[in-house]
Design a protein around this motif. Structure first.
Motif, PDB file in Angstrom:
ATOM      1  N   ASP A  25       0.825  -1.206   0.000  1.00 17.51           N
ATOM      2  CA  ASP A  25       0.000   0.000   0.000  1.00 17.51           C
ATOM      3  C   ASP A  25       0.860   1.257   0.000  1.00 17.51           C
ATOM      4  OD1 ASP A  25      -2.275  -1.501   0.008  1.00 17.51           O
ATOM      5  OD2 ASP A  25      -2.592  -1.399   2.173  1.00 17.51           O
ATOM      6  N   ASP A  26       0.564   2.168  -0.926  1.00 19.24           N
ATOM      7  CA  ASP A  26       1.352   3.404  -1.072  1.00 19.24           C
ATOM      8  C   ASP A  26       1.326   4.271   0.188  1.00 19.24           C
ATOM      9  OD1 ASP A  26       2.034   2.783  -3.687  1.00 19.24           O
ATOM     10  OD2 ASP A  26       0.276   3.776  -4.528  1.00 19.24           O
ATOM     11  N   LYS A  27       0.221   4.202   0.928  1.00 20.74           N
ATOM     12  CA  LYS A  27       0.050   5.125   2.065  1.00 20.74           C
ATOM     13  C   LYS A  27       1.090   4.928   3.166  1.00 20.74           C
ATOM     14  CE  LYS A  27      -3.400   2.173   4.355  1.00 20.74           C
ATOM     15  NZ  LYS A  27      -4.800   2.097   4.826  1.00 20.74           N
ATOM     16  N   TYR A  28       1.722   3.754   3.189  1.00 22.86           N
ATOM     17  CA  TYR A  28       2.702   3.488   4.243  1.00 22.86           C
ATOM     18  C   TYR A  28       4.122   3.902   3.856  1.00 22.86           C
ATOM     19  CZ  TYR A  28      -1.013   0.642   6.289  1.00 22.86           C
ATOM     20  OH  TYR A  28      -2.197   0.218   6.841  1.00 22.86           O
ATOM     21  N   TRP A  29       4.291   4.440   2.638  1.00 21.07           N
ATOM     22  CA  TRP A  29       5.629   4.815   2.176  1.00 21.07           C
ATOM     23  C   TRP A  29       5.760   6.331   2.129  1.00 21.07           C
ATOM     24  CZ3 TRP A  29       9.505   1.362   1.621  1.00 21.07           C
ATOM     25  CH2 TRP A  29       9.145   0.022   1.624  1.00 21.07           C
ATOM     26  N   TRP A  82      16.697  -4.196   1.828  1.00 20.39           N
ATOM     27  CA  TRP A  82      15.661  -4.040   2.834  1.00 20.39           C
ATOM     28  C   TRP A  82      15.750  -2.658   3.473  1.00 20.39           C
ATOM     29  CZ3 TRP A  82      18.034  -8.330   1.381  1.00 20.39           C
ATOM     30  CH2 TRP A  82      17.251  -9.476   1.141  1.00 20.39           C
ATOM     31  N   THR A  83      14.647  -2.246   4.057  1.00 21.18           N
ATOM     32  CA  THR A  83      14.621  -0.978   4.765  1.00 21.18           C
ATOM     33  C   THR A  83      13.895  -1.177   6.089  1.00 21.18           C
ATOM     34  OG1 THR A  83      14.105   1.380   4.579  1.00 21.18           O
ATOM     35  CG2 THR A  83      12.434  -0.160   3.769  1.00 21.18           C
ATOM     36  N   VAL A  84      14.109  -0.260   7.015  1.00 15.72           N
ATOM     37  CA  VAL A  84      13.547  -0.375   8.361  1.00 15.72           C
ATOM     38  C   VAL A  84      12.095   0.100   8.375  1.00 15.72           C
ATOM     39  CG1 VAL A  84      13.759   0.421  10.746  1.00 15.72           C
ATOM     40  CG2 VAL A  84      15.809  -0.040   9.405  1.00 15.72           C
ATOM     41  N   ASN A  85      11.256  -0.606   9.120  1.00 11.49           N
ATOM     42  CA  ASN A  85       9.896  -0.137   9.367  1.00 11.49           C
ATOM     43  C   ASN A  85       9.954   0.878  10.503  1.00 11.49           C
ATOM     44  OD1 ASN A  85       7.190   0.304   9.858  1.00 11.49           O
ATOM     45  ND2 ASN A  85       6.784  -1.750  10.661  1.00 11.49           N
ATOM     46  N   LEU A  86       9.883   2.143  10.167  1.00 11.22           N
ATOM     47  CA  LEU A  86      10.010   3.206  11.165  1.00 11.22           C
ATOM     48  C   LEU A  86       8.829   3.256  12.121  1.00 11.22           C
ATOM     49  CD1 LEU A  86      11.295   6.033   8.782  1.00 11.22           C
ATOM     50  CD2 LEU A  86      12.640   4.675  10.388  1.00 11.22           C
ATOM     51  N   GLY A  87       7.762   2.522  11.801  1.00 11.32           N
ATOM     52  CA  GLY A  87       6.594   2.510  12.671  1.00 11.32           C
ATOM     53  C   GLY A  87       6.647   1.438  13.744  1.00 11.32           C
ATOM     54  N   SER A  88       7.569   0.478  13.631  1.00 14.16           N
ATOM     55  CA  SER A  88       7.671  -0.599  14.626  1.00 14.16           C
ATOM     56  C   SER A  88       8.644  -0.216  15.733  1.00 14.16           C
ATOM     57  CB  SER A  88       8.131  -1.891  13.950  1.00 14.16           C
ATOM     58  OG  SER A  88       9.489  -1.799  13.550  1.00 14.16           O
ATOM     59  N   ALA A  89       8.465  -0.844  16.898  1.00 12.58           N
ATOM     60  CA  ALA A  89       9.339  -0.546  18.037  1.00 12.58           C
ATOM     61  C   ALA A  89      10.780  -0.941  17.736  1.00 12.58           C
ATOM     62  CB  ALA A  89       8.834  -1.284  19.277  1.00 12.58           C
ATOM     63  N   LYS A  90      10.977  -2.127  17.124  1.00  9.20           N
ATOM     64  CA  LYS A  90      12.336  -2.576  16.787  1.00  9.20           C
ATOM     65  C   LYS A  90      12.968  -1.667  15.744  1.00  9.20           C
ATOM     66  CE  LYS A  90      11.548  -7.479  17.808  1.00  9.20           C
ATOM     67  NZ  LYS A  90      11.460  -8.842  17.229  1.00  9.20           N
ATOM     68  N   GLY A  91      12.156  -1.242  14.769  1.00  9.17           N
ATOM     69  CA  GLY A  91      12.664  -0.351  13.727  1.00  9.17           C
ATOM     70  C   GLY A  91      13.131   0.978  14.297  1.00  9.17           C
ATOM     71  N   LYS A  92      12.349   1.520  15.216  1.00  6.21           N
ATOM     72  CA  LYS A  92      12.727   2.788  15.850  1.00  6.21           C
ATOM     73  C   LYS A  92      14.014   2.641  16.652  1.00  6.21           C
ATOM     74  CE  LYS A  92       7.988   4.527  16.173  1.00  6.21           C
ATOM     75  NZ  LYS A  92       6.835   4.803  17.059  1.00  6.21           N
ATOM     76  N   LEU A  93      14.158   1.487  17.329  1.00  2.92           N
ATOM     77  CA  LEU A  93      15.376   1.245  18.116  1.00  2.92           C
ATOM     78  C   LEU A  93      16.596   1.163  17.215  1.00  2.92           C
ATOM     79  CD1 LEU A  93      16.715   0.604  20.819  1.00  2.92           C
ATOM     80  CD2 LEU A  93      16.140  -1.816  20.447  1.00  2.92           C
ATOM     81  N   ILE A  94      16.455   0.474  16.079  1.00  5.52           N
ATOM     82  CA  ILE A  94      17.570   0.340  15.137  1.00  5.52           C
ATOM     83  C   ILE A  94      17.994   1.700  14.596  1.00  5.52           C
ATOM     84  CG2 ILE A  94      18.222  -0.569  12.861  1.00  5.52           C
ATOM     85  CD1 ILE A  94      16.395  -2.987  13.501  1.00  5.52           C
ATOM     86  N   VAL A  95      17.011   2.498  14.187  1.00  6.88           N
ATOM     87  CA  VAL A  95      17.311   3.831  13.653  1.00  6.88           C
ATOM     88  C   VAL A  95      17.944   4.703  14.732  1.00  6.88           C
ATOM     89  CG1 VAL A  95      16.304   5.948  12.735  1.00  6.88           C
ATOM     90  CG2 VAL A  95      15.532   3.740  11.878  1.00  6.88           C
ATOM     91  N   ALA A  96      17.436   4.609  15.968  1.00  5.93           N
ATOM     92  CA  ALA A  96      17.988   5.403  17.072  1.00  5.93           C
ATOM     93  C   ALA A  96      19.457   5.048  17.312  1.00  5.93           C
ATOM     94  CB  ALA A  96      17.176   5.165  18.341  1.00  5.93           C
ATOM     95  N   CYS A  97      19.780   3.758  17.234  1.00  8.00           N
ATOM     96  CA  CYS A  97      21.175   3.328  17.420  1.00  8.00           C
ATOM     97  C   CYS A  97      22.081   3.884  16.316  1.00  8.00           C
ATOM     98  CB  CYS A  97      21.259   1.800  17.436  1.00  8.00           C
ATOM     99  SG  CYS A  97      20.551   1.029  18.903  1.00  8.00           S
ATOM    100  N   ILE A  98      21.584   3.850  15.086  1.00  6.47           N
ATOM    101  CA  ILE A  98      22.370   4.372  13.965  1.00  6.47           C
ATOM    102  C   ILE A  98      22.607   5.866  14.115  1.00  6.47           C
ATOM    103  CG2 ILE A  98      22.373   4.770  11.474  1.00  6.47           C
ATOM    104  CD1 ILE A  98      20.805   2.163  11.177  1.00  6.47           C
ATOM    105  N   VAL A  99      21.540   6.590  14.470  1.00  8.92           N
ATOM    106  CA  VAL A  99      21.661   8.043  14.642  1.00  8.92           C
ATOM    107  C   VAL A  99      22.622   8.368  15.774  1.00  8.92           C
ATOM    108  CG1 VAL A  99      20.415  10.139  15.300  1.00  8.92           C
ATOM    109  CG2 VAL A  99      19.390   8.555  13.674  1.00  8.92           C
ATOM    110  N   LEU A 100      22.495   7.667  16.904  1.00 14.76           N
ATOM    111  CA  LEU A 100      23.382   7.914  18.039  1.00 14.76           C
ATOM    112  C   LEU A 100      24.835   7.640  17.673  1.00 14.76           C
ATOM    113  CD1 LEU A 100      21.330   6.424  21.032  1.00 14.76           C
ATOM    114  CD2 LEU A 100      21.892   8.823  20.628  1.00 14.76           C
ATOM    115  N   MET A 101      25.057   6.585  16.885  1.00 16.54           N
ATOM    116  CA  MET A 101      26.420   6.261  16.472  1.00 16.54           C
ATOM    117  C   MET A 101      26.996   7.365  15.591  1.00 16.54           C
ATOM    118  SD  MET A 101      27.869   3.007  14.337  1.00 16.54           S
ATOM    119  CE  MET A 101      27.386   3.750  12.778  1.00 16.54           C
TER     120      MET A 101
END
Length: 376
Positions: free
Chosen positions: A316-320, A344-363
């Motif tokens: 669905d386009d609405k999620y991108w 692959w890309t991270v699902n920014l809406g999931s809890a695990k996805g947010k954690l992964i992105v947060a770790c990358i940003v912090l690094m």
């Protein structure tokens, strides 16, 4: 051969490889998706979409030519002035510029295709709704879970190599010079330094371990990512999918070992103030060599050759967001296949996805902060 000559020999092929991949990115994309928009394949014959495709490819060629000129110009000028800062700029600026330019070229194409779809909603939407057939195979999930469990353990080996080399540097902390090396050129000679403190030392080796862990979890979640199945021949497609998942797992392991070789040589270099030139070149070549099979395998898992694959919620386009960022709080998947291209890309809406992105940003923030705070 100077350091700058070696740099050109490495950087120019990387930029050309990126150009080749991005130029053909639509070929690696599922036939259901055209430049980030879910559109039935039969609409590809419209002149508007053909023009968008040609415009995208022309933009890739022009921007790549410009980046190569900048790359060669920066490298030659750094060679002429013997300026190490210019050398570092010649390594980083062209790649960053390439990624930014390619994204804006893609986004422009995405917006045009989205506008085309808006003009044809009355005919496209009924077709898309009729294709919403999902396939869930328990045997496939069981085989995939066995694969994930196996490589979750094997992937630890290259991480342990980096931990051991970091421990070696820690044990020999007193032997590290007061001006600690922070960067080594392609000849293995230290060309960047910082004042040695416990904080700067721990940051240096800590970033390596964090990067390895991020790649580790990224590789595991890539294997776990949702896979579309061909509705016309599900049994055969499931068998092929397991085969390519095995290839992906082994290729990711190869990449992790190449990274471990590079990071371990750097840890030893902290103590010795130089690294073996052969190890630097070998680890770089191995990393580049891991990219091609990963691209091929990812394209096979993408189902780019199938126009009749099972529906999943990420269709669905609405999620991108902006055509490339997946945000769906109702989807528990941490990773999904990219909308455009391979991987692959991270699902920014999931809890695990947010954690992964947060770790990358912090690094990234920590790396920038450390560079400024401890720069000599």
């Amino acid at each position: 051969m100077t350091n700058y000559n070696i740099e050109l020999m490495v950087m120019v092929p990387i930029i050309i490889l990126l150009a080749i991949v991005d130029y053909n990115m639509q070929k690696f994309t599922s036939k259901k998706v055209f430049y980030g928009v879910n559109i039935p394949e039969k609409y590809r014959n419209f002149e508007e979409l053909k023009h968008i495709d040609k415009s995208y490819k022309r933009g890739i060629i022009i921007s790549t030519a410009a980046v190569l000129i900048i790359q060669i110009g920066l490298s030659l000028y750094a060679d002429f002035t013997l300026n190490e800062n210019l050398y570092l700029a010649a390594v980083t600026v062209p790649i960053i510029l390439t990624v930014v330019l390619y994204y804006f070229i893609y986004y422009s194409s995405y917006k045009k295709v989205l506008a085309f779809k808006e003009d044809h909603l009355s005919t496209i939407n009924p077709e898309l709704k009729s294709e919403k057939t999902q396939i869930l195979d328990v045997d496939f999930m069981h085989e995939r879970d066995k694969l994930v469990k196996k490589y979750s353990l094997i992937y630890i080996i290259p991480i342990l190599l980096v931990v051991v080399s970091s421990a070696y540097a820690f044990i020999n902390y007193d032997k590290i010079p007061e001006m600690m090396p922070t960067h080594f050129n392609f000849q293995g000679i230290a060309d960047g330094f910082t004042v040695k403190t416990k904080a700067s030392f721990l940051a240096q080796i800590g970033i390596q371990i964090v990067v390895m862990l991020l790649v580790y979890f990224g590789s595991i979640y890539s294997l776990k990512a949702r896979i579309k199945i061909d509705k016309n021949d599900s049994k055969s497609d499931i068998a092929n999918t397991i085969k390519y998942l095995n290839h992906l797992a082994s290729e990711s392991l190869f990449m992790l070992f190449a990274m471990a070789l590079l990071f371990s040589s750097i840890s030893f270099g902290l103590v010795n103030q130089e690294v073996n030139q052969i190890l630097v070149i070998l680890s770089t070549v191995l990393l580049l060599a891991s990219i091609v099979p990963l691209i091929y395998t990812s394209s096979k898992l993408k189902k780019g050759n199938y126009s009749d694959v099972s529906y999943t919620v990420d269709d669905d386009d609405k999620y991108w967001v902006l055509g490339c960022f997946y945000y769906n709080p109702n989807d528990p998947s941490a990773f999904v296949q990219k909308r455009f291209g391979i991987g692959w890309t991270v699902n920014l809406g999931s809890a695990k996805g947010k954690l992964i992105v947060a770790c990358i940003v912090l690094m990234l923030v920590a790396t920038i902060f450390i560079s400024f705070k401890f720069a000599a």
